[in-house]
Write an enzyme that holds these catalytic residues in place. Sequence first.
Site, PDB file in Angstrom:
ATOM      1  N   GLU A  57     -26.672  -0.904   8.230  1.00 52.35           N
ATOM      2  CA  GLU A  57     -27.720  -0.958   7.454  1.00 52.35           C
ATOM      3  C   GLU A  57     -27.364  -1.189   6.172  1.00 52.35           C
ATOM      4  O   GLU A  57     -28.466  -1.911   5.701  1.00 52.35           O
ATOM      5  CB  GLU A  57     -28.516   0.414   7.653  1.00 52.35           C
ATOM      6  CG  GLU A  57     -29.334   0.939   8.962  1.00 52.35           C
ATOM      7  CD  GLU A  57     -28.061   1.309   9.960  1.00 52.35           C
ATOM      8  OE1 GLU A  57     -27.002   1.717   9.386  1.00 52.35           O
ATOM      9  OE2 GLU A  57     -28.423   1.384  11.083  1.00 52.35           O
ATOM     10  N   HIS A 126     -35.350  10.550  15.120  1.00 45.16           N
ATOM     11  CA  HIS A 126     -36.314   9.291  15.410  1.00 45.16           C
ATOM     12  C   HIS A 126     -37.491   9.661  15.217  1.00 45.16           C
ATOM     13  O   HIS A 126     -38.684   9.078  15.659  1.00 45.16           O
ATOM     14  CB  HIS A 126     -36.234   8.943  16.813  1.00 45.16           C
ATOM     15  CG  HIS A 126     -34.708   8.518  17.450  1.00 45.16           C
ATOM     16  ND1 HIS A 126     -33.891   9.458  18.019  1.00 45.16           N
ATOM     17  CD2 HIS A 126     -34.199   7.222  17.745  1.00 45.16           C
ATOM     18  CE1 HIS A 126     -32.626   8.878  18.064  1.00 45.16           C
ATOM     19  NE2 HIS A 126     -32.740   7.477  17.963  1.00 45.16           N
TER      20      HIS A 126
HETATM   21  C1  LIG Z   1     -27.004   4.883  11.758  1.00 44.64           C
HETATM   22  C2  LIG Z   1     -27.899   4.299  12.862  1.00 44.64           C
HETATM   23  N1  LIG Z   1     -28.070   3.038  13.110  1.00 44.64           N
HETATM   24  C3  LIG Z   1     -28.875   2.644  13.990  1.00 44.64           C
HETATM   25  C4  LIG Z   1     -28.890   3.508  15.304  1.00 44.64           C
HETATM   26  C5  LIG Z   1     -29.645   3.117  16.490  1.00 44.64           C
HETATM   27  N2  LIG Z   1     -28.712   2.810  17.470  1.00 44.64           N
HETATM   28  C6  LIG Z   1     -28.296   3.947  18.423  1.00 44.64           C
HETATM   29  S1  LIG Z   1     -27.084   3.738  19.431  1.00 44.64           S
HETATM   30  C7  LIG Z   1     -27.122   1.993  19.004  1.00 44.64           C
HETATM   31  C8  LIG Z   1     -25.838   1.323  19.695  1.00 44.64           C
HETATM   32  C9  LIG Z   1     -24.579   1.720  19.244  1.00 44.64           C
HETATM   33  O1  LIG Z   1     -23.748   0.795  19.867  1.00 44.64           O
HETATM   34  P1  LIG Z   1     -22.180   1.186  20.187  1.00 44.64           P
HETATM   35  O2  LIG Z   1     -21.729   1.867  18.721  1.00 44.64           O
HETATM   36  O3  LIG Z   1     -21.442   0.027  20.494  1.00 44.64           O
HETATM   37  O4  LIG Z   1     -21.996   2.257  21.251  1.00 44.64           O
HETATM   38  P2  LIG Z   1     -22.361   2.340  22.661  1.00 44.64           P
HETATM   39  O5  LIG Z   1     -23.934   2.726  22.719  1.00 44.64           O
HETATM   40  O6  LIG Z   1     -22.226   1.177  23.098  1.00 44.64           O
HETATM   41  O7  LIG Z   1     -21.510   3.768  23.313  1.00 44.64           O
HETATM   42  C10 LIG Z   1     -28.026   1.766  18.047  1.00 44.64           C
HETATM   43  C11 LIG Z   1     -28.318   0.557  17.187  1.00 44.64           C
HETATM   44  C12 LIG Z   1     -28.573   4.651  14.999  1.00 44.64           C
HETATM   45  N3  LIG Z   1     -28.570   5.908  15.971  1.00 44.64           N
HETATM   46  N4  LIG Z   1     -27.776   5.112  13.822  1.00 44.64           N
END
Ligand SMILES: Cc1ncc(C[n+]2csc(CCOP(=O)(O)OP(=O)(O)O)c2C)c(N)n1
Lengths: 335, 411
Positions: A57, A126
Amino acid sequence: MNMIQALNAAMDLMLGRDPAVVVLGQDVGYFGGVFRVTDGLQRKHGQHRVLDTPISEGGIVAAAIGMAVNGLRPVAEIQFADYIYPAYDQIVSELARLRYRSAGAFAAPVTIRTPCGGGIRGGQTHSQSPEAIFAHVCGIKVVMPATPYDAKGLLIAAIEDDDPVIFLEPKRLYNGPFDGDPNKPAVPWSTHPGGEVPDGYYTVPIGRAEIVRPGAAVTIVSYGTMVHVAEAAARSLGVDAEIIDVRSIVPLDVETLAASVAKTGRCLIAHEATRFAGFGAELIATIQERCFFNLEAPIERVAGWDTPYPHAFEWEYFPGQARVVAALKRVLEGR
Amino acid sequence: MPRRSRLHVPRAPARPGEAPDFSYVRLSAAGAVARPDVGSPAADIENLSVELIRVLDDQHRAVGAWNPHLDVDTLQVGLRHMLLTRVFDDRMVRTQRQGKISFYMKSTGEEAVAVAAGLALRPNDMLFPSYRQQGLQFVRGARLVDLMCQLLSNTHDMCKGRQLPVMYHSVPGRLFSISGNLATQFPQAVGWAMAAAIKGEDDLAASWIGEGSSAEADFHHALLFASVYGAPVILNVVNNQWAISTFQGYAGGEQRSFAARGPAYGMPGLRVDGNDFLAVYAATAWAAERARKGAGATLIELVTYRAAAHSTSDDPTRYRPKEDYERWPLGDPVERLKQHLIAQGEWSEQRHAALSTELEQQVAAAWTEAASYGTLTEGPRLDRDLMFEDVFKELPGHLAEQREQLRRERG
Ligand SMILES: Cc1ncc(C[n+]2csc(CCOP(=O)(O)OP(=O)(O)O)c2C)c(N)n1
């Protein structure tokens, strides 16, 4: 048209009208956003206009500032308002003050869109409504629409605005108006006049509140989801309330608020965010400064509790109709 | 050479309707990578961040210098935890579909990442997971019923109804409270490890982060502090290729491996086959020994694949080919460990099926008990007064007043 489609239409239109407009954010490109707000935009306008970004972000907002300084008009999406804090330094120390600190030599017309508010069982990460922590910062505008019509018009106005705008989208309103009762069947926007969204270009000016319903007995000042909850509460109580949708938190349309309270002599503020040092405090201060001698009763305030948004107690937390009705009764009785 | 600058937009290897393509995943043969001394200077072992540490070969044998030579008991315990993770995940998604819980996140295909690492660490080591390492909970002895009550936000919920499902914690299990805000745990783990060093204790900290989340500044805070202070910490990047709809190229994986960020900060980076139970175990053990010797932090990239949807709110067929996982070159971690045990004559299809049935029954029984403490839709509910507690240690006046107001509101 629902609010998702209205927001999509605003970006689609601005991407088409102005080659400087770019849209960026997590999952906004190929996928079209986790709430589908940017659906189809990348396919139509290309990968250089609608960009997927890393999950950063701070990086998204910082890059948007740099793009804006170099002549673009970025519309950045933060996936949930709850995840905007890694960008807080870039917003508060940079985006908000760039024009001021450089005496107008530099400015960054960035729009930051982000879904806010509860009601979707999102728990503490959320569901937040962080408008007050942006309203307190000098140099950024903060808006929150309550209907698809306003969403489209305000988003176009935000993109065209030469100042940075935080554009908060009450996600519980994405698919329909919501009166605060989770047990009722969902109502689509097609049942609500605010769901009528004209094709093409129009704006809803930033800095102007809207009188949603004229009335004489009490003024209800609200924004976002709570506009609909307050309306339903007043209706159920049979009160002739004047209901004002603030829409623009910064700058605030003080005149519309003051004129209404001067007329009704009573005022209730309703927002979903936590109460303590919430934006309601600013509204109360401003209104009593302007209307102290018109007031027949202390101004009432309805808000979320001063706790994080608990997953198990969503509807106990949410300032629903019961809380509004109780406050309405108090403000009508006077003290 | 083009005559002007251009914007590079990472392109997913394959989208729906296209053939899966994993040619970008650089593989090494099992046993091919040398295992350096745990005290080696980071600069001398940069190759480990490029090659892929693997132990299990295509004939299901354990080969090469990284073979941790685990006894059969440990292997069977590992298999059990991995299978339990899978059975538990499947069952919880079904309960979500029935409306009994609000949300769930599976770790299918990534079970070895959590289970092997958990077994390679000591019980006193402190773990800072993301939301996708439920295997750690099982390794650290979590009761199924307790996990389910958290998912249900019910009267026995360890989080008292405050957290989304899967955001567990355990004080006796030394598992830090999971955050919904990505990447925050990574630098916190480093701070915990620094405290262990300050106090002169030899416990270490380990943390896990998705490759997508490694884009957050917190990731870099973690590496910097770990490197500056030589903190006894193991920093794991779980590269499961996808972060919701964006593939790992958007987190910087197109140019160099995630493991390569270790040497960039002056610490070793190990690139490991995350679906190889033995390789994950061996790499974790190597990093733990190094940390306990005072040689500092290690970054480990676990190369794996998120076989299931991101969460119950996600539909991956919108952004990646349906048959992607079938073509994933590193296979399935449960199947690979199972075949390794079978190849040694220490396991069989029958025993596997029996274990599966046993675990399913265990999960079903736990569910019956957990649901008796309340679900989203029926049974007892948590006392709503609880929502005002733990904001502060002592309930302040304004919250006491709001609690009263809610009591009046709800009658
Ligand atoms: C600071 C923040 N930004 C955005 C999100 C929304 N979000 C939740 S999970 C996710 C994807 C994360 O992907 P990754 O780190 O590759 O882990 P995976 O889910 O593949 O295990 C996002 C964008 C969040 N939870 N926290």
